[in-house]
Motif scaffolding. Structure first.
Motif, short mmCIF file in Angstrom:
data_model
loop_
_atom_site.label_atom_id
_atom_site.label_comp_id
_atom_site.label_asym_id
_atom_site.label_seq_id
_atom_site.Cartn_x
_atom_site.Cartn_y
_atom_site.Cartn_z
N TYR A 209 1.00 -3.56 -1.15
CA TYR A 209 0.69 -3.71 0.27
C TYR A 209 -0.15 -2.55 0.80
N LEU A 210 -0.33 -1.51 -0.03
CA LEU A 210 -1.18 -0.38 0.36
C LEU A 210 -2.53 -0.39 -0.37
N PHE A 214 -5.34 2.64 -0.18
CA PHE A 214 -5.87 3.40 -1.32
C PHE A 214 -7.39 3.23 -1.43
N ALA A 215 -7.87 2.02 -1.23
CA ALA A 215 -9.29 1.74 -1.37
C ALA A 215 -10.12 2.47 -0.32
N GLN A 283 -7.27 -5.42 6.71
CA GLN A 283 -6.04 -4.72 7.06
C GLN A 283 -5.58 -5.06 8.47
N LYS A 284 -6.55 -5.36 9.34
CA LYS A 284 -6.25 -5.59 10.76
C LYS A 284 -5.13 -6.61 10.95
N ILE A 316 2.45 4.71 -4.81
CA ILE A 316 1.60 5.27 -5.86
C ILE A 316 2.36 5.30 -7.18
N ASP A 317 3.61 5.76 -7.12
CA ASP A 317 4.44 5.85 -8.33
C ASP A 317 4.71 4.46 -8.94
N ARG A 318 4.93 3.44 -8.08
CA ARG A 318 5.16 2.09 -8.58
C ARG A 318 3.92 1.55 -9.30
N THR A 319 2.76 1.84 -8.74
CA THR A 319 1.51 1.39 -9.36
C THR A 319 1.32 2.05 -10.72
N ILE A 320 1.60 3.34 -10.79
CA ILE A 320 1.48 4.07 -12.06
C ILE A 320 2.48 3.53 -13.09
N LYS A 321 3.67 3.18 -12.62
CA LYS A 321 4.69 2.63 -13.52
C LYS A 321 4.19 1.33 -14.15
#
Length: 391
Positions: A209-210, A214-215, A283-284, A316-321
């Protein structure tokens, strides 16, 4: 038998202020004498009690005597031996800093005072604190592995506090001036994602959802707090820029508050490219709120409340996982890495340092170059090739 009596003894017998001479024998103004160390002491007598001030010149001593007399007459005087550092710091913060610094700076001062200074020196009387006490504080912080940048903030808070106490005549000298800050350790290289890591992260962040958050960070170099504080009204389609004019900061006990950006140059406009605009438009309406408010934070949680640092880091940590689960090696990163990655890509693409400085909102070009000079090994070689024909 004959006796000799000094001018000072005559004055005391007559009930007046003493009249002394300096080291050269020159008569000094009433109430002032020169001490063995060369400094001058001025005495003010009120209701049968004497109070002293100290200065390097007669003129300064007279001024301090007048100020002391005023404080004594108006009940504003606080005796040195009766005020602790905790008590004086509270006065200094409220009376001298609250209306002069940003709210975030004020809260930062309080945090550093509470975390590093109060428990070690807070109960000591300010007149009893010496240079070695300050040095011991610095040494303790080094042992506790505080960053030098944080120790410098502690030193700045202490110096401001004691300097004002010196001006107010509560102490004779500023002990902070007698202590030495620890040496600068070799600076760690700024972490940035490689092009491959950047592509990998964004690929596995598509289900987050982020993703848009990030982009946009990768494409603008905005600080996390600046992006969290972004509103749709900051998107200027007419001028094709993003107006960066606030940051969100968490203050303990108060929650998230809006503040001005980090420095004067951090209030800036960032060019709005077509892909950035697409991400912001997506995002709006991301959370599908029934009532769409243009003054709402563009990046928020599902309740429309500000994003916390913990939520951003957790995502961020979930994406890296997920990346690692797919068999890829990937380092742990924080949100600030996205800003460094933007700067790295900008330098690699040949963006002029002065332009990069304004986009990042740095206060000086030297800061930009110092932070990102390590990025350039390949670029340096390419640039050297350009001048071969000159020889």
């Amino acid at each position: 038998m004959s006796y000799q009596i000094t001018r000072q003894e005559i004055n005391i017998l007559l009930g007046g202020d003493f009249v002394a001479v300096d080291k050269k024998g020159k008569q000094l103004p009433p109430g002032i004498r020169q001490r063995a160390n060369g400094r001058y002491e001025g005495r003010v007598k009120v209701e049968y009690r004497s109070y002293s001030v100290y200065a390097d010149t007669i003129t300064e001593t007279k001024k301090k005597m007048r100020e002391l007399k005023y404080k004594l007459d108006h009940g504003l005087f606080v005796e040195k031996e009766k005020i602790t550092l905790d008590e004086w710091n509270k006065t200094w913060m409220v009376q001298y800093k609250k209306n002069r610094v940003k709210n975030s700076t004020y809260n930062s001062y309080q945090k550093y005072y509470k975390g590093a200074i109060s428990k070690r020196l807070g109960k000591k009387n300010i007149a009893d604190i010496r240079g070695e006490h300050i040095q011991s504080l610095y040494n303790d912080l080094v042992k506790e592995e505080w960053a030098l940048s944080s120790i410098k903030v502690v030193a700045a808070v202490l110096n401001g506090c004691f300097q004002q106490a010196l001006k107010n005549g509560l102490i004779e000298r500023n002990p902070v001036k007698l202590a030495e800050l620890p040496r600068q350790k070799e600076r760690k290289e700024r972490q940035a994602m490689t092009k491959e890591q950047q592509a990998l992260f964004m690929e596995y962040a598509k289900e987050s959802y982020l993703y848009n958050f990030f982009a946009v960070m990768l494409r603008t170099g905005m600080r996390s707090g600046e992006l969290k504080g972004l509103k749709y009204t900051d998107i200027d389609k007419k001028e094709n820029v993003i107006h960066v004019q606030r940051t969100l900061k968490y203050i303990e006990g108060q929650g998230y508050l809006e503040d001005t950006p980090k420095t004067r140059t951090s209030t800036r406009d960032i060019p709005l490219t077509e892909d950035i605009l697409t991400l912001l438009e997506n995002q709006k309406g991301y959370w599908g709120f029934k009532v769409e408010r243009l003054d709402r934070y563009l990046f928020c949680n599902e309740e429309g409340k500000p994003l916390s640092r913990e939520r951003v880091q957790a995502e961020i940590d979930r994406t890296i996982k997920r990346i690692r689960a797919a068999g890829h090696d990937f380092p742990r990163i924080t949100s600030h890495v996205f800003r460094h990655t933007f700067a790295t890509r900008a330098i690699e693409a040949g963006m002029q340092p002065q332009v990069l400085k304004t986009i990042l909102g740095h206060s000086s070009l030297a800061m930009t170059m110092d932070l990102y000079s390590h990025v350039l090994p390949d670029t340096k070689a390419e640039e050297m090739q350009k001048i071969i024909s000159m020889f």
